[in-house]
Design a protein around this motif. Structure first.
Motif, short mmCIF file in Angstrom:
data_model
loop_
_atom_site.label_atom_id
_atom_site.label_comp_id
_atom_site.label_asym_id
_atom_site.label_seq_id
_atom_site.Cartn_x
_atom_site.Cartn_y
_atom_site.Cartn_z
N SER A 1 0.81 -1.22 0.00
CA SER A 1 0.00 0.00 0.00
C SER A 1 0.85 1.26 0.00
CB SER A 1 -0.94 0.00 1.22
OG SER A 1 -0.19 -0.09 2.43
N VAL A 2 1.97 1.25 0.70
CA VAL A 2 2.83 2.43 0.75
C VAL A 2 3.35 2.77 -0.64
CG1 VAL A 2 4.94 3.39 1.72
CG2 VAL A 2 3.50 1.93 3.13
N LEU A 3 3.76 1.77 -1.39
CA LEU A 3 4.28 2.00 -2.74
C LEU A 3 3.18 2.51 -3.66
CD1 LEU A 3 6.47 -1.23 -3.10
CD2 LEU A 3 7.23 1.07 -2.49
N PHE A 4 1.99 1.91 -3.57
CA PHE A 4 0.90 2.33 -4.46
C PHE A 4 0.39 3.72 -4.09
CE2 PHE A 4 0.92 -2.10 -5.60
CZ PHE A 4 0.50 -2.10 -6.92
N ALA A 5 0.47 4.09 -2.81
CA ALA A 5 0.07 5.44 -2.42
C ALA A 5 1.00 6.49 -3.02
CB ALA A 5 0.07 5.56 -0.89
N LEU A 6 2.25 6.09 -3.29
CA LEU A 6 3.23 7.00 -3.90
C LEU A 6 3.08 7.07 -5.42
CD1 LEU A 6 6.36 5.92 -1.82
CD2 LEU A 6 5.31 8.21 -1.81
N ALA A 7 2.23 6.23 -5.99
CA ALA A 7 2.08 6.14 -7.44
C ALA A 7 0.63 6.35 -7.85
CB ALA A 7 2.60 4.80 -7.95
N PRO A 8 0.16 7.58 -7.95
CA PRO A 8 -1.26 7.83 -8.28
C PRO A 8 -1.67 7.26 -9.64
CG PRO A 8 0.04 9.85 -8.43
CD PRO A 8 0.91 8.83 -7.77
N LEU A 9 -0.77 7.26 -10.60
CA LEU A 9 -1.11 6.69 -11.90
C LEU A 9 -1.36 5.19 -11.78
CD1 LEU A 9 -1.41 6.81 -14.97
CD2 LEU A 9 1.07 6.55 -15.16
N SER A 10 -0.50 4.50 -11.04
CA SER A 10 -0.68 3.06 -10.85
C SER A 10 -1.98 2.78 -10.12
CB SER A 10 0.50 2.49 -10.07
OG SER A 10 1.71 2.69 -10.76
N ALA B 1 -16.22 6.98 -4.72
CA ALA B 1 -16.77 8.32 -4.90
C ALA B 1 -16.01 9.33 -4.05
CB ALA B 1 -18.26 8.32 -4.53
N ALA B 2 -15.69 8.97 -2.81
CA ALA B 2 -14.99 9.88 -1.91
C ALA B 2 -13.59 10.20 -2.43
CB ALA B 2 -14.91 9.27 -0.51
N GLU C 1 -9.57 16.86 -2.56
CA GLU C 1 -9.24 18.22 -2.93
C GLU C 1 -8.33 18.28 -4.16
OE1 GLU C 1 -7.56 19.98 0.51
OE2 GLU C 1 -9.34 19.70 1.75
N ASN C 2 -7.30 17.44 -4.18
CA ASN C 2 -6.33 17.46 -5.28
C ASN C 2 -6.29 16.11 -6.00
OD1 ASN C 2 -5.42 20.13 -4.52
ND2 ASN C 2 -4.32 19.14 -2.84
N ALA C 3 -7.45 15.47 -6.09
CA ALA C 3 -7.48 14.12 -6.67
C ALA C 3 -7.10 14.15 -8.14
CB ALA C 3 -8.87 13.52 -6.52
N PRO C 4 -6.12 13.31 -8.53
CA PRO C 4 -5.82 13.20 -9.96
C PRO C 4 -6.90 12.37 -10.66
CG PRO C 4 -4.49 11.64 -8.71
CD PRO C 4 -5.29 12.44 -7.70
N TYR C 5 -7.20 12.72 -11.88
CA TYR C 5 -8.18 11.97 -12.67
C TYR C 5 -9.54 11.92 -11.96
CZ TYR C 5 -3.45 10.20 -13.49
OH TYR C 5 -2.09 10.08 -13.66
N ILE D 1 0.43 9.50 3.24
CA ILE D 1 0.96 9.94 1.94
C ILE D 1 -0.17 10.50 1.08
CG2 ILE D 1 2.02 9.13 -0.19
CD1 ILE D 1 3.53 7.05 1.51
N GLN D 2 -1.31 9.83 1.10
CA GLN D 2 -2.45 10.30 0.29
C GLN D 2 -2.93 11.66 0.77
OE1 GLN D 2 -5.23 7.01 0.64
NE2 GLN D 2 -4.75 6.33 -1.43
N GLU D 3 -3.08 11.82 2.08
CA GLU D 3 -3.58 13.09 2.61
C GLU D 3 -2.61 14.23 2.33
OE1 GLU D 3 -4.38 12.48 6.70
OE2 GLU D 3 -6.03 11.06 6.35
N ALA D 4 -1.30 13.93 2.39
CA ALA D 4 -0.30 14.97 2.16
C ALA D 4 -0.30 15.44 0.71
CB ALA D 4 1.09 14.44 2.54
N ASN D 5 -0.68 14.57 -0.20
CA ASN D 5 -0.60 14.90 -1.63
C ASN D 5 -1.96 15.15 -2.28
OD1 ASN D 5 2.41 14.41 -2.52
ND2 ASN D 5 1.90 12.74 -1.11
#
Length: 723
Positions: free
Chosen positions: A320-329, A466-467, A472-476, A581-585
């Motif tokens: 999960s830590v790795l995937f949280a760092l990779a929004p595209l993945s 949905a959430a 706030e800064n959700a990609p895609y 990581i998600q909340e920070a980004n």
């Protein structure tokens, strides 16, 4: 010999050192959890070899071993009844003890139990070590608990099979490798279990290997999974290059040194997801799982409900830590998941084989799990993994009970009709009331109807999608809104095709045949008791993680439950870093769905819509006339034919992938191998043979000839020297 025995003794004793950070939790014989299924494999394997020897001796005597008389069954076919389920039952008890100890402990860091060094080079070391934490404990409970029930069911289902001890040997070995997969402390050990369950799936899917179709299904599963395994290996290579290790603890501790959304972490996670796509049968590598129904039905329950196919979801949740760092993945994971969920659900609408319906249902539900872990709701994904293990194992075992009864009925009248085709069933409620009741519970659970387990886990995944899109800064962000709508549509389709399966199987008039119906019967107790246990879990299994909003709003229904969002809190030590990581980004997640309304409102709408679909499906399917296969002369047409033929994906792969590879292989064989390589080898051989023949002309054995040659040689040398 001592080098082999010492590690086994250490594993059985639970020897090793636990991490100092988790001193409050003392593991209880964790190695024995892994060792017991391996011991069952060895013992049942010995019995299988003995049975093979006895069968060969009987054939030489012109006799045949009689396995029909249960009073005089040989030990090879009685001992597996106790060994196979027994080792799993003992492993579950030990797991339960460890779960109770961990439940009462303040465990913030994983417990690593070291046994011995497996691989040691100058720069690369892999320890034979088990990691006990909240995630591995949940997986251990599912694998050993549901696995034990499936083993018990197998006693009744496979009792009259000639390969009875071999079956349990394979089944025990499968569980051993699955436990290695979920308990290993590194990606290297996970890969050992990953490959092990792949091997065992090949053995179990092709269990009846004398049937070409079944053996081909086993090979198909094995080969397709190898495609994904290449991705797993490449991801491990990249991890080692980045961190110098593939152990979970140091990798996750240093993971945030990677650049957020950087190329390296994106590549690592995408390659890991390729492995997950193969193992968990997601598009485009989903094609092996429906064919895997060729194996015994309890195998389908074990592989496709509780263990192997969930390994991909476990891999993403563990990373999960790795995937949280990779929004595209993460977007790719959720996108492939939701597309697979809808794609497989539409195919299930037109399938007539009861196991094929459940197979595509499994593919679809795995898609939901990937949606969950893809949007960062890792606990929700694991939650659905757990509840799905309950109701899908129940559905597969229930279908096994139906097939068992149908097979007995057709066997009694020497009929060769298909015992798995739902068009030959109907009205089985009268003959199999326990199976009917328990399978309806599982159907309501998978349909997402309150208060069954599937409602809580599936609804939470849809809501979290949905959430996540409303962050706030959700990609895609727009893409996640589409994911949410598609997930809702797939949920409604699930309610329809599962209700269709139940109506065609258990309701209406019986279509088995007048004589055959006299031999229909309920499954024996050894088969229906596991169904009853799983039915209870399918009802109450979801209550361990009731969302806080629902618990506080639906007063009187869940207000008194002490559990709340227990699973979320239980997994928080593992998911907290990824969420940070998600909340920070990305910022804070949304509190309402794209079209407005909170979680409680949409949960109410979701369960109401599913209930309406179930009700209307009962009326619609029940109002249609279904005839037995032998009398069905209607040919599917239009889009129905496309769904029945699974969008012709297998045909597409065969034409554009398999056949070109076969033709290229034959070209390489006939041209490059036979003509070029063999030609070159043969040419060298001919030259050597010719040279040898020429030299042999001078080896006559005559002294006069040798003297003459010597004289000529001397004259030649002197002549050259003079010139």
């Amino acid at each position: 010999m001592s080098a082999v025995i010492a590690p086994v003794i250490a594993l059985a004793q639970g020897g090793g050192q636990a991490a100092a950070e988790a001193a409050h939790f003392e593991p209880f014989l964790p190695g024995l959890v892994v060792l017991l299924p391996l011991l069952g494999f060895v013992l049942n394997g010995i019995l299988a070899l003995r049975h093979g020897r006895d069968s060969a001796a009987a054939v030489r005597r012109g006799e045949e071993l009689d396995l029909g008389d249960r009073a005089s069954r040989p030990a090879t076919h009685t001992l597996p009844t106790w060994i196979g389920p027994g080792v799993l039952g003992a492993a579950f008890v030990i797991t339960l003890v460890n779960f109770a100890r961990m439940f009462g402990a303040d465990l913030e860091a994983p417990v690593i139990v070291h046994y011995w060094t497996w691989i040691a080079t100058g720069t690369f070391t892999v320890e034979a070590a088990l990691q006990l934490d909240q995630l591995s404990m949940i997986m251990m409970m599912v694998v050993t608990g549901v696995g034990f029930l499936i083993h018990v069911f197998s006693v009744g289902y496979m009792r009259d099979d000639a390969g009875y001890p071999r079956y349990f040997a394979y089944l025990n070995l499968f569980v051993f490798f699955m436990l290695v997969l979920v308990m290993g402390s590194s990606y290297a050990l996970m890969f050992v279990g990953w490959e092990g369950v792949g091997l065992c799936s090949y053995l179990l899917i092709g269990y009846w290997f004398s049937d070409r179709e079944k053996s081909d299904a086993g090979k198909k599963a094995f080969i397709v999974n190898r495609i994904g395994d290449v991705g797993f290996l490449i991801a491990m290579f990249l991890l080692f290059r980045a961190f110098g290790t593939v152990d979970f603890v140091p990798v996750f501790a240093e993971a945030e040194t990677l650049v957020y959304a950087g190329g390296l972490v994106t590549a690592i996670t995408l390659f890991f997801f390729l492995g997950a796509v193969g193992k968990s049968a997601q598009i485009p590598l989903h094609i092996w799982l429906p064919d895997a129904m060729a194996g015994p039905t309890p195998v389908s329950a074990l592989i496709h409900a509780a263990t192997m196919v969930t390994a991909g979801v476990y891999l993403v949740a563990r990373s999960s830590v790795l995937f949280a760092l990779a929004p595209l993945s993460s977007a790719v994971v959720a996108g492939i998941g939701v597309l697979t969920a809808l794609f497989a659900a539409t195919i299930a609408l037109k399938q007539n084989d009861i196991k094929k319906v459940l197979a595509y249902s499994t593919v679809s539900q795995l898609g939901y799990m990937f949606v969950g872990v893809g949007v960062g709701a890792y606990a929700a994904g694991v939650f659905h993994l757990m509840t799905h293990a309950f109701f899908k194992a129940l559905l597969f075992l229930g279908s096994g009970a139906v097939i068992h009864a149908m097979h007995d009925a057709y066997h009694s009248t020497h009929s060769h009709e298909d015992a798995q085709d739902m068009r030959n069933m109907g009205g089985l409620k009268t003959y199999m009331p326990i199976t009917w009741a328990t399978m309806w519970i599982a159907t309501l659970a998978i349909s997402g109807i309150w208060p069954f387990a599937g409602f809580f886990s599936k609804d939470e995944i849809i809501w979290q999608t949905a959430a996540f899109g409303g962050a706030e800064n959700a990609p895609y962000a727009a893409l996640y809104s589409v994911y949410w709508i598609v997930a809702l549509a797939a949920a409604m389709l699930t309610a329809f095709y599962m209700t269709r399966m139940m109506v065609m199987t258990f309701h209406g008039e019986n279509r088995t045949g007048a004589e055959e119906s006299k031999h229909l019967h309920e499954a024996p107790a050894v088969m229906w008791v596991p169904l009853a246990v799983l039915a209870v879990l399918s009802v109450f299994g979801g209550w361990i993680n009731v969302p806080e909003a629902i618990q506080t709003s639906w007063v009187g229904l869940f207000g008194a439950l002490p559990t709340g969002e227990w699973l979320h809190h239980w997994l928080e030590p593992l998911t907290a870093q990824a969420h940070h990581i998600q909340e920070a980004n990305l910022g804070e997640l949304a509190h309402s769905a794209p079209f407005g309304g909170g979680e409680v409102l949409w949960a109410t709408i979701s369960t109401a819509a599913a209930a309406v679909v179930v009700f209307l499906s009962i009326r619609f399917v029940g109002g249609q006339k279904t005839v037995p296969v032998a009398q069905d002369e209607t040919a599917p047409s239009g889009f129905g034919a496309v769904l029945l033929n699974k969008y012709y994906v297998d045909e597409f792969y065969d034409r554009f992938v398999v056949q070109p590879i076969v033709r290229a292989s034959r070209f390489c064989w006939k041209t490059i191998d036979s003509l070029v390589i063999d030609g070159a080898v043969n040419a060298v051989g001919l030259v050597a043979k010719a040279f040898g023949w020429g030299v042999s002309m001078f080896q006559t054995g005559s002294v006069n000839t040798y003297a003459f040659i010597l004289t000529v040689g001397v004259l030649v040398i002197l002549g050259v020297a003079v010139l």
